[in-house]
Design a protein around this motif. Sequence first.
Motif, PDB file in Angstrom:
ATOM      1  N   ILE A 124       0.861  -1.182   0.000  1.00 54.85           N
ATOM      2  CA  ILE A 124       0.000   0.000   0.000  1.00 54.85           C
ATOM      3  C   ILE A 124       0.899   1.234   0.000  1.00 54.85           C
ATOM      4  O   ILE A 124       1.686   1.433   0.925  1.00 54.85           O
ATOM      5  N   LYS A 125       0.782   2.067  -1.019  1.00 59.28           N
ATOM      6  CA  LYS A 125       1.760   3.119  -1.282  1.00 59.28           C
ATOM      7  C   LYS A 125       1.415   4.428  -0.558  1.00 59.28           C
ATOM      8  O   LYS A 125       0.259   4.826  -0.484  1.00 59.28           O
ATOM      9  N   GLY A 126       2.448   5.100  -0.066  1.00 56.42           N
ATOM     10  CA  GLY A 126       2.304   6.429   0.500  1.00 56.42           C
ATOM     11  C   GLY A 126       1.959   6.420   1.972  1.00 56.42           C
ATOM     12  O   GLY A 126       1.598   5.391   2.554  1.00 56.42           O
ATOM     13  N   PRO A 127       2.085   7.584   2.650  1.00 52.35           N
ATOM     14  CA  PRO A 127       1.749   7.674   4.075  1.00 52.35           C
ATOM     15  C   PRO A 127       0.278   7.337   4.302  1.00 52.35           C
ATOM     16  O   PRO A 127      -0.591   7.851   3.609  1.00 52.35           O
ATOM     17  N   SER A 128       0.017   6.467   5.258  1.00 55.21           N
ATOM     18  CA  SER A 128      -1.348   5.950   5.463  1.00 55.21           C
ATOM     19  C   SER A 128      -1.754   6.054   6.923  1.00 55.21           C
ATOM     20  O   SER A 128      -2.367   5.145   7.484  1.00 55.21           O
TER      21      SER A 128
END
Length: 823
Positions: A228-232
């Motif tokens: 899952i890509k990017g800050p979450s």
Amino acid sequence: MRKPQLNLLQLITALVVIISFINPTNIFAQSRGTVAGKVVTSKGEVADNVSIGLVGTSYGSSTNNAGEFSFKAPAGNYTLIISYVGVQPVEVPVTVNAGQTTAVPQITIKASLSQLNEVNVIANRANRFTRKISVDAAKIPLANLENAQSYSTVTSELLREQQVFNVEDAIRNANGIQKMWDATNRAGDGGGYFTLRGFVTQTRLRNGIAGLVTSGIDAVNIEKLEVIKGPSGTLFGSVVASYGGLINRVTKKPFETFAAEIGHSVGSYDLSRTTLDLNTPLGSNVAFRLNTAYNYEGSFQNYGKSRSFAAMPSLSIKANDKLSFLVEAELYYGRNAAKPFFFFYNTPAQMGITDVSQLNIDYKNAYSNDNVTSYARSSNYYAEAKYKFSDKITSQTVFSNTHSFSNGPSPYYYLITDETAVALDPSKPNLPGNNNYIFRNDQSTANSKFAATEIQENLNGDFNIGGMRHRFVVGLDFQRQNSRQIYYGNQYGIVPINDPTFDYGSFNKQLVDATVAANPLTNANTYPYIYRTNTYSAYASDVINLTETLIASLGVRVDSYQNKGSYLLDGTQSAKPFNQTGFSPKFGLIYQPVKDQVSLFANYQNGFSNPGLFTNASNESVIAKLQNANQAEAGVKLSLFDGKLSSTLSYYRIKVNNLLRSVAGLPYYAQVQDGTQVSKGFEAELIANPIPSVNIVGGFAYNDSKYTGGDASIIGYRPNTAGSPYLANFYASYRLPGSALKGLGLGLGGNYVSKNKIINSATEGTFSLPAYTILNSNLFYEKSKYRFGLAVNNLGNKKYYTGYTTINPQRLRQVVLSANYKF
């Protein structure tokens, strides 16, 4: 030469050009009709998210939350089919008429809702390396084209075909992510280390909730991996997520018929591996499943071996039509010799080097005896209760408990100049040339323990309000971490870096045991991480269909972090308690110019972390501000030609504030919090089934990461944790079409990794690991009851290195032969 730069305007221009060439009338204008119907279970329950399709084609769809399906197909006579593991397929003859809708009588499948997790997608079986729907990525069941966030999926079918046995190797099939370290087997470390979008991440998530593992993670129980890509931070908080993204492993679930599969693999370096997948019903509405693996492997180096055992039992119970339970466990045990890690004692500038070719490291030398081993175990316990209030509202209550333990040595080696060698050990001669020695060290763990508990409540809804569909989740989350990690170190002298007459095996268990016995643990020689934290969180997210083709999403999280203080080995408090509150929003937008086939998406995402206490330039202990990462991303997602081509193209920019950094001229422990990092890049992924017998997975990623604030020696430099700026992955599989050799197939793939700057600053100099391309191949023959496979990994026997701040030699060519039998 100036590096290529990408910006949002260029990306949007490219997307417009791509879409302008996609003429829906030309692509999809055939003599087609529509097939529509509804699917229910044997108990009359609505069967949502079930895949359905036409035999011998790739035409099909998935049922919606009302159990209904609809898709287009060329005119003709077909058999409609639904099939899932261990259950007799349901087949219905249908005739598709051009320009008309064929209404299929209601289909009843002989299974309960709990069994639908094991659905085999027959309609899209040809494109078997993709999944349409994720439950965990947004904590709402969403198709990829409805999710405004980028993520990649690695399926169990792909792992089986490639004969991949662990998560660390499986990740090579996802784009934009790079392995940096193998698992250290130390409690609390969380398995292997990767870099994603310029930031370090680990495999800390399991079925959407915390599930830490100390050792390498066996893939025997993996249904799929989601990168899952990017800050979450909005949905996953600060404990398990990284600014670059996170890795979620989705596990295999029990189903209600008997099935069993046993497998054995042998290979180079004394590989021996045995696996079992056993599933059985235990009465009405109760099913049990066990996945287990024993793995032994030596090393391509002169010393090194590892033994591991993994057992993953799971139990599903359906109490009634509304209430169901799932209980799972992950149990890992391992005893492993350390893999060589080379750190820099002197800087590359002091050593006068810039790359590995200038060092005299013996690639096949482990530099320590393989009886220097550490013991590690991890256990994850997971319980889930689902209650269906109605067709519109569902409750999910989840409990997760994680324990990890490690004990034993972990050797590592410092690269030093001859002058440093003489200073540390005057008996060493200052030889002609330089950098002729290494400094042997060890960082052991002493009965280290790390435990984490998470309790989460999610309320999912699906409503139409004011003519707009709302799919939402409202959640409460509690996480506790209880750490008693004890590190201590010993030194084992200066030895030549490459001397064929030197006995490197003398760095053995007897030497380590004697040294440890002579240095009992005290506050002075240990590095304890003894602390407890509690995190209380509330979050909400809503996905809104503003129109049939325009989807908006928004979410927010409030996070209360409570640190209960840190302590020394004897119980003395070393750091005071403190509390912090974090706030994390997210927004997303999707427009589908061609519904369910082309999605233009954009998002704003936030991530955050609590650095804790640090010592400032005035030698005061102060609470660090929250570090915040903010991402803007835009791109396009495609699902064309009835699912035969799936692709995601995206451009992102992440900015992180309040980074801590050391200050020149002050003690090493003194820091200031004024650092800033910007990471931006482009990613492209392609999963295709151009003809029925061929499947392709490919990806490309470019990352430009720089410090933009902080010490002058690093501003404008790429962080040494960001990995390589260019990554590419590719795999192509071919299966012989219907013939006497049906079931025979072969695959070829590989990875390209560009130069990796593991040390990079004006004061320390720049040291790079060389770029490399690794090829892997496999050959297999698969029937309904058995399977044989032959894999050759690192086909070209390439010497290559991973690492961040370190140099880690990687495995040479390995041949693996596997056999599996199904009962």
